[in-house]
Design a protein around this motif. Sequence first.
Motif, PDB file in Angstrom:
ATOM      1  N   ASN A 155       5.329   3.164  -7.906  1.00  0.00           N
ATOM      2  CA  ASN A 155       3.996   3.129  -7.319  1.00  0.00           C
ATOM      3  C   ASN A 155       3.769   1.798  -6.596  1.00  0.00           C
ATOM      4  OD1 ASN A 155       3.570   1.374  -9.499  1.00  0.00           O
ATOM      5  ND2 ASN A 155       1.493   2.120  -9.840  1.00  0.00           N
ATOM      6  N   THR A 156       2.587   1.639  -6.048  1.00  0.00           N
ATOM      7  CA  THR A 156       2.331   0.493  -5.171  1.00  0.00           C
ATOM      8  C   THR A 156       2.442  -0.851  -5.888  1.00  0.00           C
ATOM      9  OG1 THR A 156      -0.042   0.750  -5.551  1.00  0.00           O
ATOM     10  CG2 THR A 156       0.870   1.806  -3.577  1.00  0.00           C
ATOM     11  N   VAL A 165       3.763   3.827  -1.592  1.00  0.00           N
ATOM     12  CA  VAL A 165       4.616   4.314  -2.674  1.00  0.00           C
ATOM     13  C   VAL A 165       6.033   4.399  -2.112  1.00  0.00           C
ATOM     14  CG1 VAL A 165       5.141   6.295  -4.128  1.00  0.00           C
ATOM     15  CG2 VAL A 165       2.760   5.589  -3.778  1.00  0.00           C
ATOM     16  N   SER A 209       0.817  -1.217   0.000  1.00  0.00           N
ATOM     17  CA  SER A 209       0.000   0.000   0.000  1.00  0.00           C
ATOM     18  C   SER A 209       0.851   1.267   0.000  1.00  0.00           C
ATOM     19  CB  SER A 209      -0.922   0.022   1.224  1.00  0.00           C
ATOM     20  OG  SER A 209      -0.183   0.225   2.413  1.00  0.00           O
ATOM     21  N   SER A 220      -0.155   5.523  -0.111  1.00  0.00           N
ATOM     22  CA  SER A 220      -0.712   5.677  -1.455  1.00  0.00           C
ATOM     23  C   SER A 220      -1.645   6.876  -1.502  1.00  0.00           C
ATOM     24  CB  SER A 220      -1.466   4.409  -1.845  1.00  0.00           C
ATOM     25  OG  SER A 220      -1.992   4.527  -3.142  1.00  0.00           O
TER      26      SER A 220
END
Length: 119
Positions: free
Chosen positions: A52-53, A33, A31, A101
């Motif tokens: 990103n996640t 970044v 969850s 996130s």
Amino acid sequence: QVQLVESGGGLVQAGGSVRLSCAASGRTFSSLVMGWFRRAPGKEREFVARINTSGAITSVADSVKGRFTISRDNAKNTVYLQMNSLKPEDTAVYYCAAAPSGSAYYTTWGQGTQVTVSS
């Protein structure tokens, strides 16, 4: 509360490669970044790379584009920074950082790992 621990730094010759790892614990890694930053002697901390996640979207600073790659393994709660074609100006303490996130702010930082590139 997530904890981050970097590893993989060291001394390398110019033109060489190093892979940094950042292991996360304490929270759902997928969850978050993740980002890599660095601070060279006498300079401000600067952004290096972001992922990103899911790992599908990455970005890197212009100064390392084409040489550094960020990746992650959510099953291992680890983010990586593959550093190729290293230059003396890449010498710095490298930090990984985590952001929830949807947030623009990195709220958790590792202790840093030194990378020294000799000419």
